[in-house]
Design an enzyme around this catalytic site. Structure first.
Site, PDB file in Angstrom:
ATOM      1  N   ASP A 359      16.652   7.433   5.684  1.00  0.00           N
ATOM      2  CA  ASP A 359      16.025   6.259   6.283  1.00  0.00           C
ATOM      3  C   ASP A 359      16.001   5.137   5.256  1.00  0.00           C
ATOM      4  O   ASP A 359      15.572   5.333   4.120  1.00  0.00           O
ATOM      5  CB  ASP A 359      14.597   6.628   6.717  1.00  0.00           C
ATOM      6  CG  ASP A 359      14.015   5.624   7.686  1.00  0.00           C
ATOM      7  OD1 ASP A 359      14.778   4.785   8.191  1.00  0.00           O
ATOM      8  OD2 ASP A 359      12.793   5.687   7.933  1.00  0.00           O
ATOM      9  N   HIS A 360      16.456   4.016   5.662  1.00  0.00           N
ATOM     10  CA  HIS A 360      16.538   2.817   4.810  1.00  0.00           C
ATOM     11  C   HIS A 360      17.277   3.135   3.501  1.00  0.00           C
ATOM     12  O   HIS A 360      17.677   4.270   3.252  1.00  0.00           O
ATOM     13  CB  HIS A 360      15.153   2.235   4.498  1.00  0.00           C
ATOM     14  CG  HIS A 360      14.342   1.980   5.732  1.00  0.00           C
ATOM     15  ND1 HIS A 360      13.050   1.566   5.704  1.00  0.00           N
ATOM     16  CD2 HIS A 360      14.664   2.089   7.046  1.00  0.00           C
ATOM     17  CE1 HIS A 360      12.591   1.442   6.941  1.00  0.00           C
ATOM     18  NE2 HIS A 360      13.547   1.753   7.763  1.00  0.00           N
TER      19      HIS A 360
HETATM   20  C1  DNO Z   1      12.461   1.465  11.008  1.00  0.00           C
HETATM   21  C2  DNO Z   1      12.356   2.435  12.044  1.00  0.00           C
HETATM   22  C3  DNO Z   1      11.543   2.038  13.246  1.00  0.00           C
HETATM   23  C4  DNO Z   1      11.712   3.084  14.290  1.00  0.00           C
HETATM   24  C5  DNO Z   1      10.932   2.916  15.521  1.00  0.00           C
HETATM   25  C6  DNO Z   1      10.987   4.182  16.323  1.00  0.00           C
HETATM   26  O1  DNO Z   1      13.293   1.534  10.203  1.00  0.00           O
HETATM   27  O2  DNO Z   1      11.988   3.661  11.529  1.00  0.00           O
HETATM   28  O3  DNO Z   1      12.023   0.843  13.765  1.00  0.00           O
HETATM   29  O4  DNO Z   1      13.031   3.103  14.694  1.00  0.00           O
HETATM   30  O5  DNO Z   1       9.630   2.615  15.250  1.00  0.00           O
HETATM   31  O6  DNO Z   1      10.600   3.935  17.609  1.00  0.00           O
END
Ligand code: DNO
Length: 397
Positions: A359-360
């Protein structure tokens, strides 16, 4: 774990061919072009699926659409106002259509008005890359001095207000506009883009919705959608609040282990599960990530691996996104716990591979000179995925 990668669709500067080279095999995406409250038809789903899963050159590595992130939950559903039943019916239809087309994991969130929130999208790191940051003082400045939300002054301590005033005094117009944009113009993946006035209007819809009411609205929603998900063989995976605490006077109910447990108990079915986002849960010092992985593991359908560095041990403190193996989260131990959970599932004869996405990631190297989606540039995530795969391989030895 199944290595997955978030892709924002054909407009994403990181292409499906790039993702193949990153070593991911699963795609996490949504029909971002369909406005909230409208049905994702089987035709549209199938078209997107084909785009992902077929390549003109059949020798290329295969990709599959593993996870939907996200089907939007409308404000009517979250605030519980009139119209919610109609919107829930649309959500049900999306679930059924996704299941029928072979997409079996669905991520969504229940955060009123704002999805994930940051104040700084280019926080310089000592190595020259940049990270996303949430600064509590900058956020309070937005609330008190840019938005000027009625009643906000009663929600901050004197010390916080003093800091916010000092912060506001040194902000020029350009910096103030940027701060506002970062907070409410919608980060990638959220489906909103508000002006200040519109924003205050939506906030006002929540005047009579406290934490208890929001939880009841979540229960109402889950009781209606979970049976459809069960039937369609779709796993629902709620994303936690980011940051995991109330914001702008709005309640949030998916911030802690107790919140997660409460929502799992509302509908005690395997299909009613979680997205375990270590970045979001990890922004609170009272969330024990490894323990949560161990205790909630059987209901975790999707993993977001990211580590924030908390800048204080306060629940409402500031934080920035560290490299995946640094920061406050201790992802090595979390990965170990995830590998154990998969082993448990294997022993029980149930599908064991949990989709995981890095993530990110920091904006770094060539990406520093490119237009990228904040948090979703290629190279920082590539590094994150590589590091996480390394940890997993070591755990499997
Ligand atoms: C950000 C994400 C959020 C996520 C939503 C899920 O990077 O993790 O935008 O996609 O909150 O509904």
């Amino acid at each position: 774990m199944e290595y997955t990668w978030r892709w924002y669709g054909p407009q994403d500067p990181v292409s499906l061919d790039d993702i193949r080279q990153a070593g991911a095999t699963g795609i996490v995406t949504a029909l971002h072009e369909v406005p909230p409250g409208q049905v994702w038809t089987k035709e549209l789903i199938s078209e997107r699926k084909q785009l992902i899963e077929t390549h003109p050159d059949p020798s290329r590595s295969k990709l599959r659409w593993s996870v939907v992130e996200s089907v939007p939950v409308t404000e009517a559903i979250k605030s519980g106002i009139q119209g919610r039943d109609q919107d829930i019916a649309v959500f049900q239809e999306c679930i059924a259509n996704l299941g029928a087309m072979g997409v079996h994991t669905l991520c969504y969130n229940f955060m009123p008005v704002l999805d994930w929130t940051r104040t700084d999208l280019d926080f310089l790191q000592p190595d020259g890359s940049t990270a996303l940051r949430f600064d509590q003082t900058a956020f309070a400045t937005f609330d008190l001095y840019i938005l000027g939300r009625p009643g906000a002054e009663n929600e901050y301590t004197e010390a916080e207000k003093k800091d916010a005033k000092a912060f506001a005094d040194q902000l020029d117009d350009e910096a103030a506009t940027l701060l506002q944009q970062n907070i409410i113009a919608g980060l990638p993946g959220s489906d909103k883009d508000y002006s200040l006035a519109e924003f205050q209007e939506v906030l006002d819809q929540y005047k009579s919705v406290d934490e208890h009411q929001l939880r009841e609205n979540l229960r109402y929603f889950l009781e209606k959608v979970a049976p459809i998900a069960k039937n369609a063989n779709v796993n629902l995976a709620i994303h936690p609040d980011d940051p995991p605490r109330p914001l702008l006077g709005l309640p949030r109910v998916v911030s802690t282990e107790a919140d997660a447990r409460a929502l799992l108990d509302m509908v005690d079915e395997p299909c009613n599960g979680l997205t375990f986002c270590t970045g979001s849960y990890g922004a609170r010092p009272d969330n024990d990530l490894v323990g949560m992985m161990q205790r909630l593991g059987d209901r975790i359908h999707f993993l977001h691996f990211r580590s924030v560095q908390r800048e204080s041990e306060s629940i409402i403190g500031s934080f920035y996104e560290a490299n995946h193996l640094e920061g406050s989260a201790n992802l090595v131990e979390v990965v170990k716990a995830a590998v154990k959970e998969e082993g448990k599932r294997r022993a029980e004869g149930i599908p064991s591979s949990i989709p995981m996405r890095p993530d990110h990631g920091h904006k770094m190297l060539d990406d520093l000179h490119k237009k990228t989606n904040p948090g979703y540039s290629a190279i920082g995530r590539l590094r994150g995925l590589a590091e996480l795969r390394g940890v997993e391989s070591a755990c499997l030895r």
